[in-house]
Write a protein that holds these residues in place. Structure first.
Motif, PDB file in Angstrom:
ATOM      1  N   GLU A 140       0.835  -1.203   0.000  1.00  0.00           N
ATOM      2  CA  GLU A 140       0.000   0.000   0.000  1.00  0.00           C
ATOM      3  C   GLU A 140       0.866   1.249   0.000  1.00  0.00           C
ATOM      4  OE1 GLU A 140      -3.853   1.849   0.063  1.00  0.00           O
ATOM      5  OE2 GLU A 140      -3.116  -0.161  -0.392  1.00  0.00           O
ATOM      6  N   ALA A 141       2.020   1.200   0.642  1.00  0.00           N
ATOM      7  CA  ALA A 141       2.929   2.343   0.653  1.00  0.00           C
ATOM      8  C   ALA A 141       3.404   2.664  -0.762  1.00  0.00           C
ATOM      9  CB  ALA A 141       4.127   2.053   1.562  1.00  0.00           C
ATOM     10  N   VAL A 142       3.689   1.634  -1.541  1.00  0.00           N
ATOM     11  CA  VAL A 142       4.092   1.835  -2.929  1.00  0.00           C
ATOM     12  C   VAL A 142       2.981   2.518  -3.705  1.00  0.00           C
ATOM     13  CG1 VAL A 142       4.703   0.670  -5.089  1.00  0.00           C
ATOM     14  CG2 VAL A 142       5.707  -0.097  -2.929  1.00  0.00           C
ATOM     15  N   ARG A 143       1.740   2.097  -3.475  1.00  0.00           N
ATOM     16  CA  ARG A 143       0.612   2.686  -4.184  1.00  0.00           C
ATOM     17  C   ARG A 143       0.412   4.144  -3.772  1.00  0.00           C
ATOM     18  NH1 ARG A 143      -5.294   2.707  -4.326  1.00  0.00           N
ATOM     19  NH2 ARG A 143      -5.398   2.021  -2.171  1.00  0.00           N
ATOM     20  N   LEU A 144       0.557   4.446  -2.483  1.00  0.00           N
ATOM     21  CA  LEU A 144       0.415   5.822  -2.024  1.00  0.00           C
ATOM     22  C   LEU A 144       1.467   6.720  -2.676  1.00  0.00           C
ATOM     23  CD1 LEU A 144      -0.249   5.424   1.811  1.00  0.00           C
ATOM     24  CD2 LEU A 144      -1.886   6.092   0.051  1.00  0.00           C
ATOM     25  N   SER A 145       2.686   6.238  -2.766  1.00  0.00           N
ATOM     26  CA  SER A 145       3.740   7.010  -3.408  1.00  0.00           C
ATOM     27  C   SER A 145       3.446   7.204  -4.890  1.00  0.00           C
ATOM     28  CB  SER A 145       5.092   6.301  -3.238  1.00  0.00           C
ATOM     29  OG  SER A 145       6.118   7.016  -3.890  1.00  0.00           O
ATOM     30  N   ALA A 146       2.962   6.150  -5.554  1.00  0.00           N
ATOM     31  CA  ALA A 146       2.668   6.229  -6.989  1.00  0.00           C
ATOM     32  C   ALA A 146       1.527   7.206  -7.268  1.00  0.00           C
ATOM     33  CB  ALA A 146       2.309   4.844  -7.529  1.00  0.00           C
ATOM     34  N   ILE A 147       0.482   7.191  -6.421  1.00  0.00           N
ATOM     35  CA  ILE A 147      -0.638   8.125  -6.589  1.00  0.00           C
ATOM     36  C   ILE A 147      -0.142   9.556  -6.435  1.00  0.00           C
ATOM     37  CG2 ILE A 147      -2.798   8.947  -5.574  1.00  0.00           C
ATOM     38  CD1 ILE A 147      -3.394   6.044  -4.789  1.00  0.00           C
ATOM     39  N   THR A 148       0.648   9.796  -5.391  1.00  0.00           N
ATOM     40  CA  THR A 148       1.174  11.139  -5.147  1.00  0.00           C
ATOM     41  C   THR A 148       2.040  11.608  -6.309  1.00  0.00           C
ATOM     42  OG1 THR A 148       1.208  10.646  -2.765  1.00  0.00           O
ATOM     43  CG2 THR A 148       2.451  12.571  -3.506  1.00  0.00           C
ATOM     44  N   TYR A 149       2.878  10.713  -6.819  1.00  0.00           N
ATOM     45  CA  TYR A 149       3.761  11.056  -7.936  1.00  0.00           C
ATOM     46  C   TYR A 149       2.956  11.422  -9.176  1.00  0.00           C
ATOM     47  CZ  TYR A 149       7.480  10.576 -11.420  1.00  0.00           C
ATOM     48  OH  TYR A 149       8.363  10.807 -12.439  1.00  0.00           O
ATOM     49  N   GLU A 150       1.915  10.645  -9.492  1.00  0.00           N
ATOM     50  CA  GLU A 150       1.101  10.949 -10.668  1.00  0.00           C
ATOM     51  C   GLU A 150       0.361  12.271 -10.505  1.00  0.00           C
ATOM     52  OE1 GLU A 150      -2.416   9.054 -13.536  1.00  0.00           O
ATOM     53  OE2 GLU A 150      -1.575   7.842 -11.898  1.00  0.00           O
ATOM     54  N   MET A 151      -0.157  12.518  -9.300  1.00  0.00           N
ATOM     55  CA  MET A 151      -0.861  13.770  -9.042  1.00  0.00           C
ATOM     56  C   MET A 151       0.052  14.975  -9.251  1.00  0.00           C
ATOM     57  SD  MET A 151      -2.951  12.511  -5.660  1.00  0.00           S
ATOM     58  CE  MET A 151      -3.285  14.150  -5.058  1.00  0.00           C
ATOM     59  N   ILE A 152       1.279  14.889  -8.734  1.00  0.00           N
ATOM     60  CA  ILE A 152       2.220  16.001  -8.873  1.00  0.00           C
ATOM     61  C   ILE A 152       2.556  16.241 -10.337  1.00  0.00           C
ATOM     62  CG2 ILE A 152       4.569  16.766  -8.363  1.00  0.00           C
ATOM     63  CD1 ILE A 152       4.304  15.142  -5.713  1.00  0.00           C
ATOM     64  N   ASN A 153       2.787  15.170 -11.085  1.00  0.00           N
ATOM     65  CA  ASN A 153       3.087  15.313 -12.506  1.00  0.00           C
ATOM     66  C   ASN A 153       1.926  15.916 -13.270  1.00  0.00           C
ATOM     67  OD1 ASN A 153       5.752  14.030 -13.772  1.00  0.00           O
ATOM     68  ND2 ASN A 153       5.271  12.946 -11.871  1.00  0.00           N
ATOM     69  N   LEU A 154       0.711  15.504 -12.955  1.00  0.00           N
ATOM     70  CA  LEU A 154      -0.468  16.052 -13.629  1.00  0.00           C
ATOM     71  C   LEU A 154      -0.590  17.547 -13.410  1.00  0.00           C
ATOM     72  CD1 LEU A 154      -3.273  13.386 -13.021  1.00  0.00           C
ATOM     73  CD2 LEU A 154      -2.444  14.181 -15.239  1.00  0.00           C
ATOM     74  N   ILE A 155      -0.414  17.974 -12.159  1.00  0.00           N
ATOM     75  CA  ILE A 155      -0.623  19.383 -11.866  1.00  0.00           C
ATOM     76  C   ILE A 155       0.480  20.230 -12.493  1.00  0.00           C
ATOM     77  CG2 ILE A 155       0.625  19.657  -9.679  1.00  0.00           C
ATOM     78  CD1 ILE A 155      -2.943  20.858 -10.451  1.00  0.00           C
ATOM     79  N   VAL A 156       1.711  19.719 -12.532  1.00  0.00           N
ATOM     80  CA  VAL A 156       2.805  20.471 -13.139  1.00  0.00           C
ATOM     81  C   VAL A 156       2.619  20.572 -14.652  1.00  0.00           C
ATOM     82  CG1 VAL A 156       5.278  20.423 -13.639  1.00  0.00           C
ATOM     83  CG2 VAL A 156       4.475  20.006 -11.312  1.00  0.00           C
ATOM     84  N   GLN A 157       2.146  19.486 -15.287  1.00  0.00           N
ATOM     85  CA  GLN A 157       1.981  19.460 -16.737  1.00  0.00           C
ATOM     86  C   GLN A 157       0.780  20.261 -17.213  1.00  0.00           C
ATOM     87  OE1 GLN A 157       2.137  15.491 -18.478  1.00  0.00           O
ATOM     88  NE2 GLN A 157       3.562  14.819 -16.887  1.00  0.00           N
ATOM     89  N   HIS A 158      -0.310  20.240 -16.438  1.00  0.00           N
ATOM     90  CA  HIS A 158      -1.570  20.781 -16.958  1.00  0.00           C
ATOM     91  C   HIS A 158      -2.073  22.038 -16.264  1.00  0.00           C
ATOM     92  CE1 HIS A 158      -2.097  17.302 -19.539  1.00  0.00           C
ATOM     93  NE2 HIS A 158      -1.864  16.506 -18.514  1.00  0.00           N
TER      94      HIS A 158
END
Length: 279
Positions: A140-158
């Motif tokens: 679950e820790a891996v998933r939490l990190s992956a969700i956070t990483y995708e969210m940060i990339n989305l907000i920076v890109q869009h």
């Protein structure tokens, strides 16, 4: 309604980013935060409805649905909900040990204010985060990190940086301009040429382009030219001088210097390492 989740430290300490806590506040007219010394983590909010306020220096900025803000570590924080129309916000405090190149200094000196209207995936990920199992096992820790990483990339890109009120469709214009620059990168382009593709002044274009793409228009142009040179180096027998002329560099010396700074090797060394026979 106030939902607060606090996350235990993961056993694996080398995640690029990881949430320390996150939550959802709605219909809370007394929501008020004043942290003169900031937090040791990043602090990120998106506004989904209602309105609230963020102070930047002596200025008080009103934020409404489709906007948000990001504070870097140790940056003083002052923000609060409107008392008559309280905001609906989702928030996360996270560490970002390996995301300097992605965040590009956003939130490091003052809060970064942005518009995220139209980024539907972002709200979906936030819902997934809020529904995560706490406390997490290692998986679950891996998933939490992956969700956070995708969210940060989305907000920076869009996301669009808020400078007053962003012009509708500016993100699309900038994306189209970036595509145009990539296609015409071998031509003798100036900042004025590039800005005309987005129908705005060179200075405004440069600021907005940097906000969306993460680099200046000139830096992006050079990057596109370097990519074109790589193709020519591995697929043709053209001389370095000829390639420099073909992709828009004024002289081969400047091309070699720029290529080496970007790739860590000279064009000829790149050709030797990545030639057709070595692929």
């Amino acid at each position: 309604m106030r939902i607060n989740h606090f996350v235990p430290h993961p056993r694996f300490e080398r995640f690029l980013c990881y949430p320390e806590s996150f939550g959802h506040y709605s219909k809370e007219p007394e929501h008020y935060e004043n942290r003169p010394n900031g937090l040791t983590t990043y602090n990120w909010h998106i506004v989904r409805a209602g309105k609230g306020y963020v102070r930047i220096g002596d200025e008080l900025v009103e934020l409404q649905s489709g906007t948000g803000f990001l504070y870097g570590p140790c940056v003083p924080q002052l923000y609060y909900s409107d008392s008559s129309e309280p905001w609906d916000v989702r928030w996360i405090h996270f560490t970002a040990r390996g995301l300097g190149a992605i965040l590009q200094g956003r939130g490091e000196r003052e809060p970064w204010l942005f518009s995220w209207t139209g980024v539907i995936r972002l709200d979906q990920l936030w819902s997934e985060l809020l529904n995560s199992n706490i406390p997490p096992m290692q998986e679950e820790a891996v998933r939490l990190s992956a969700i956070t990483y995708e969210m940060i990339n989305l907000i920076v890109q869009h996301a669009e940086t808020i400078e007053g009120i962003p012009k509708p469709g500016m993100r699309d214009k900038l994306a189209e301009a970036a595509d145009w620059i990539r296609v015409h990168c071998c031509e003798p382009l100036t900042l004025e040429h590039m800005a005309s593709q987005a129908s705005c002044s060179p200075s405004h274009f440069s600021r907005q382009f940097h906000s969306l793409i993460g680099k200046t228009p000139i830096a992006y142009l050079i990057e596109c030219r370097i990519l074109q040179s790589k193709v020519l180096l591995v697929s043709t027998s053209m001389t370095v001088k000829h390639i420099a002329e073909r992709i828009g560099f004024g002289n081969s010396s400047y091309f070699i210097q720029t290529f080496r700074k970007s790739e860590g090797v000279t064009p000829e060394q790149f050709r030797t390492l990545r030639g057709t026979s070595n692929n």
